[in-house]
Write a protein that holds these residues in place. Structure first.
Motif, PDB file in Angstrom:
ATOM      1  N   ASP A  15       0.821  -1.217   0.000  1.00  0.00           N
ATOM      2  CA  ASP A  15       0.000   0.000   0.000  1.00  0.00           C
ATOM      3  C   ASP A  15       0.852   1.263   0.000  1.00  0.00           C
ATOM      4  O   ASP A  15       0.316   2.369   0.047  1.00  0.00           O
ATOM      5  N   SER A  16       2.167   1.111  -0.052  1.00  0.00           N
ATOM      6  CA  SER A  16       3.046   2.274   0.060  1.00  0.00           C
ATOM      7  C   SER A  16       2.809   3.269  -1.075  1.00  0.00           C
ATOM      8  O   SER A  16       2.909   2.912  -2.254  1.00  0.00           O
ATOM      9  N   PRO A  17       2.517   4.527  -0.746  1.00  0.00           N
ATOM     10  CA  PRO A  17       2.355   5.543  -1.787  1.00  0.00           C
ATOM     11  C   PRO A  17       3.662   5.895  -2.472  1.00  0.00           C
ATOM     12  O   PRO A  17       3.660   6.498  -3.544  1.00  0.00           O
ATOM     13  N   HIS A  18       4.773   5.508  -1.866  1.00  0.00           N
ATOM     14  CA  HIS A  18       6.076   5.780  -2.468  1.00  0.00           C
ATOM     15  C   HIS A  18       6.419   4.755  -3.543  1.00  0.00           C
ATOM     16  O   HIS A  18       7.399   4.914  -4.272  1.00  0.00           O
ATOM     17  N   ILE A  19       5.630   3.709  -3.630  1.00  0.00           N
ATOM     18  CA  ILE A  19       5.768   2.720  -4.692  1.00  0.00           C
ATOM     19  C   ILE A  19       4.623   2.838  -5.686  1.00  0.00           C
ATOM     20  O   ILE A  19       4.816   2.754  -6.897  1.00  0.00           O
ATOM     21  N   ASN A  20       3.412   3.062  -5.181  1.00  0.00           N
ATOM     22  CA  ASN A  20       2.226   3.172  -6.031  1.00  0.00           C
ATOM     23  C   ASN A  20       1.959   4.638  -6.381  1.00  0.00           C
ATOM     24  O   ASN A  20       1.307   5.363  -5.624  1.00  0.00           O
ATOM     25  N   TYR A  21       2.486   5.068  -7.511  1.00  0.00           N
ATOM     26  CA  TYR A  21       2.250   6.438  -7.951  1.00  0.00           C
ATOM     27  C   TYR A  21       2.300   6.500  -9.470  1.00  0.00           C
ATOM     28  O   TYR A  21       2.633   5.511 -10.138  1.00  0.00           O
ATOM     29  N   ALA A  22       1.969   7.650  -9.998  1.00  0.00           N
ATOM     30  CA  ALA A  22       1.899   7.829 -11.453  1.00  0.00           C
ATOM     31  C   ALA A  22       2.852   8.929 -11.889  1.00  0.00           C
ATOM     32  O   ALA A  22       3.346   9.711 -11.072  1.00  0.00           O
ATOM     33  N   THR A  23       3.064   8.977 -13.190  1.00  0.00           N
ATOM     34  CA  THR A  23       3.871  10.049 -13.774  1.00  0.00           C
ATOM     35  C   THR A  23       3.362  10.313 -15.180  1.00  0.00           C
ATOM     36  O   THR A  23       2.820   9.397 -15.828  1.00  0.00           O
ATOM     37  N   PRO A  24       3.464  11.538 -15.673  1.00  0.00           N
ATOM     38  CA  PRO A  24       2.985  11.822 -17.030  1.00  0.00           C
ATOM     39  C   PRO A  24       4.018  11.461 -18.095  1.00  0.00           C
ATOM     40  O   PRO A  24       5.227  11.475 -17.847  1.00  0.00           O
ATOM     41  N   LEU A  25       3.519  11.141 -19.271  1.00  0.00           N
ATOM     42  CA  LEU A  25       4.399  10.984 -20.415  1.00  0.00           C
ATOM     43  C   LEU A  25       4.897  12.370 -20.812  1.00  0.00           C
ATOM     44  O   LEU A  25       4.090  13.300 -20.979  1.00  0.00           O
ATOM     45  N   PRO A  26       6.188  12.573 -20.922  1.00  0.00           N
ATOM     46  CA  PRO A  26       6.712  13.921 -21.180  1.00  0.00           C
ATOM     47  C   PRO A  26       6.194  14.486 -22.492  1.00  0.00           C
ATOM     48  O   PRO A  26       6.187  13.812 -23.523  1.00  0.00           O
ATOM     49  N   GLY A  27       5.736  15.735 -22.431  1.00  0.00           N
ATOM     50  CA  GLY A  27       5.272  16.433 -23.621  1.00  0.00           C
ATOM     51  C   GLY A  27       3.859  16.104 -24.049  1.00  0.00           C
ATOM     52  O   GLY A  27       3.357  16.698 -25.012  1.00  0.00           O
ATOM     53  N   ALA A  28       3.190  15.187 -23.348  1.00  0.00           N
ATOM     54  CA  ALA A  28       1.826  14.813 -23.749  1.00  0.00           C
ATOM     55  C   ALA A  28       0.838  15.933 -23.434  1.00  0.00           C
ATOM     56  O   ALA A  28       0.970  16.626 -22.425  1.00  0.00           O
ATOM     57  N   ALA A  29      -0.151  16.101 -24.310  1.00  0.00           N
ATOM     58  CA  ALA A  29      -1.246  17.035 -24.037  1.00  0.00           C
ATOM     59  C   ALA A  29      -2.162  16.392 -22.998  1.00  0.00           C
ATOM     60  O   ALA A  29      -2.569  15.235 -23.139  1.00  0.00           O
ATOM     61  N   ILE A  30      -2.480  17.130 -21.933  1.00  0.00           N
ATOM     62  CA  ILE A  30      -3.277  16.584 -20.828  1.00  0.00           C
ATOM     63  C   ILE A  30      -4.484  17.481 -20.590  1.00  0.00           C
ATOM     64  O   ILE A  30      -4.354  18.709 -20.534  1.00  0.00           O
ATOM     65  N   THR A  31      -5.653  16.875 -20.434  1.00  0.00           N
ATOM     66  CA  THR A  31      -6.900  17.595 -20.237  1.00  0.00           C
ATOM     67  C   THR A  31      -7.492  17.264 -18.867  1.00  0.00           C
ATOM     68  O   THR A  31      -7.079  16.279 -18.224  1.00  0.00           O
ATOM     69  N   PRO A  32      -8.485  18.048 -18.407  1.00  0.00           N
ATOM     70  CA  PRO A  32      -9.169  17.681 -17.155  1.00  0.00           C
ATOM     71  C   PRO A  32      -9.781  16.287 -17.211  1.00  0.00           C
ATOM     72  O   PRO A  32      -9.809  15.579 -16.191  1.00  0.00           O
ATOM     73  N   ASP A  33     -10.264  15.868 -18.363  1.00  0.00           N
ATOM     74  CA  ASP A  33     -10.811  14.513 -18.486  1.00  0.00           C
ATOM     75  C   ASP A  33      -9.723  13.465 -18.271  1.00  0.00           C
ATOM     76  O   ASP A  33      -9.982  12.392 -17.702  1.00  0.00           O
ATOM     77  N   ASP A  34      -8.504  13.751 -18.711  1.00  0.00           N
ATOM     78  CA  ASP A  34      -7.394  12.834 -18.483  1.00  0.00           C
ATOM     79  C   ASP A  34      -7.109  12.688 -16.993  1.00  0.00           C
ATOM     80  O   ASP A  34      -6.824  11.588 -16.495  1.00  0.00           O
ATOM     81  N   VAL A  35      -7.177  13.804 -16.269  1.00  0.00           N
ATOM     82  CA  VAL A  35      -6.950  13.765 -14.826  1.00  0.00           C
ATOM     83  C   VAL A  35      -8.044  12.950 -14.144  1.00  0.00           C
ATOM     84  O   VAL A  35      -7.770  12.148 -13.243  1.00  0.00           O
ATOM     85  N   ALA A  36      -9.290  13.129 -14.579  1.00  0.00           N
ATOM     86  CA  ALA A  36     -10.388  12.328 -14.022  1.00  0.00           C
ATOM     87  C   ALA A  36     -10.171  10.849 -14.293  1.00  0.00           C
ATOM     88  O   ALA A  36     -10.398   9.997 -13.421  1.00  0.00           O
ATOM     89  N   GLY A  37      -9.691  10.527 -15.484  1.00  0.00           N
ATOM     90  CA  GLY A  37      -9.399   9.135 -15.809  1.00  0.00           C
ATOM     91  C   GLY A  37      -8.266   8.580 -14.970  1.00  0.00           C
ATOM     92  O   GLY A  37      -8.273   7.397 -14.600  1.00  0.00           O
ATOM     93  N   LEU A  38      -7.281   9.426 -14.667  1.00  0.00           N
ATOM     94  CA  LEU A  38      -6.168   9.017 -13.808  1.00  0.00           C
ATOM     95  C   LEU A  38      -6.681   8.637 -12.424  1.00  0.00           C
ATOM     96  O   LEU A  38      -6.299   7.590 -11.879  1.00  0.00           O
ATOM     97  N   ILE A  39      -7.533   9.468 -11.859  1.00  0.00           N
ATOM     98  CA  ILE A  39      -8.080   9.188 -10.528  1.00  0.00           C
ATOM     99  C   ILE A  39      -8.828   7.859 -10.526  1.00  0.00           C
ATOM    100  O   ILE A  39      -8.659   7.032  -9.623  1.00  0.00           O
TER     101      ILE A  39
END
Length: 248
Positions: A34-58
């Motif tokens: 359950d460690s948050p220091h292991i379970n995390y995300a990162t963006p693909l560099p240079g990718a266009a990101i929208t609010p819908d993408d953030v909702a999908g991430l969550i």
């Protein structure tokens, strides 16, 4: 430099056993912890990101608290989108880098052995020492040992330190190298063994092994002034900025 570091972070998260991609994000998930220091995300560099993408991430975190770590210059508009979605900044850190020409290798302090763990007993002792040094329990689970073994299989470097009386004094690890880049992380020295030079010896041992394996750029983050000085003495220099941000 920033792009190389961010691409290496993406590659590292893809090695997690339960990694998934959600639009322009890679989630490095490991259901064994359950460690948050292991379970995390990162963006693909240079990718266009929208609010819908953030909702999908969550949603992709599946009930886990969504958390990200990334080099800020590689997604300059992302922080605003995350804040708008209810995320809060955990930390803004500078990362440091070392090259074969800048590495300085200090001697191992008298009374200690610095070596790569091979047996399960060595791994258990190392992980327990790291956990305790970071304020956790002085123990290690079978899942912890399996995770370290899996990282070894991907090419990660692991180094532990042992006192003359057999006690494990600390340790550190690296990520699996990607395109000549690897992160050095988890450098830890137990309270009874600090200020003897072990932190620098462990860091240098990991870094030198990475360079011997073909890595040309090692990087890490310092948690305070004391560790910053240790890493600078080994040959690391500040090079860029990273953001830690989460929604709890």
């Amino acid at each position: 430099m920033d792009l190389r570091i961010q691409n290496a972070v993406v590659a590292n998260l893809r090695t997690r056993p339960d990694a998934v991609q959600a639009g322009p994000f890679v989630l490095g998930l490991d259901h064994g912890t359950d460690s948050p220091h292991i379970n995390y995300a990162t963006p693909l560099p240079g990718a266009a990101i929208t609010p819908d993408d953030v909702a999908g991430l969550i949603t992709a975190f599946g009930g886990r608290p969504p958390r990200l770590e990334y080099v800020t210059s590689c997604a300059p508009d992302l922080e605003t989108l995350l804040l708008d979605a209810g995320f809060a900044v955990e930390a803004r850190n500078e990362y440091l880098v070392c090259t074969p020409s800048s590495l300085a290798t200090p001697p191992v302090p008298d009374g200690f052995r610095v070596f790569a763990p091979v047996t399960d007993d060595d791994l258990t002792g190392m992980i327990a020492a790291q956990n305790q040094a970071f304020g956790g329990p002085a123990s290690a689970t079978a899942d912890d040992v399996a995770r370290y073994r899996r990282n070894q299989d991907h090419g990660a470097v692991q180094i532990t330190a042992q006192a003359a009386d057999g006690r494990y004094a600390g340790g550190g690890t690296s990520t699996a190298p990607s395109d000549g880049v690897s992160e050095v992380a988890g450098i830890a020295v137990g309270e009874p063994f600090r200020r003897a030079g072990l932190g620098g010896a462990i860091t240098a041992a990991i870094t030198s092994r990475l360079f011997a394996a073909g890595v040309d750029l090692a990087w890490l983050e310092a948690s305070g002034e004391d560790s910053w000085r240790v890493y600078e003495r080994v040959g690391y220099r500040a090079a860029g900025k990273r953001l830690y941000i989460a929604k709890y």
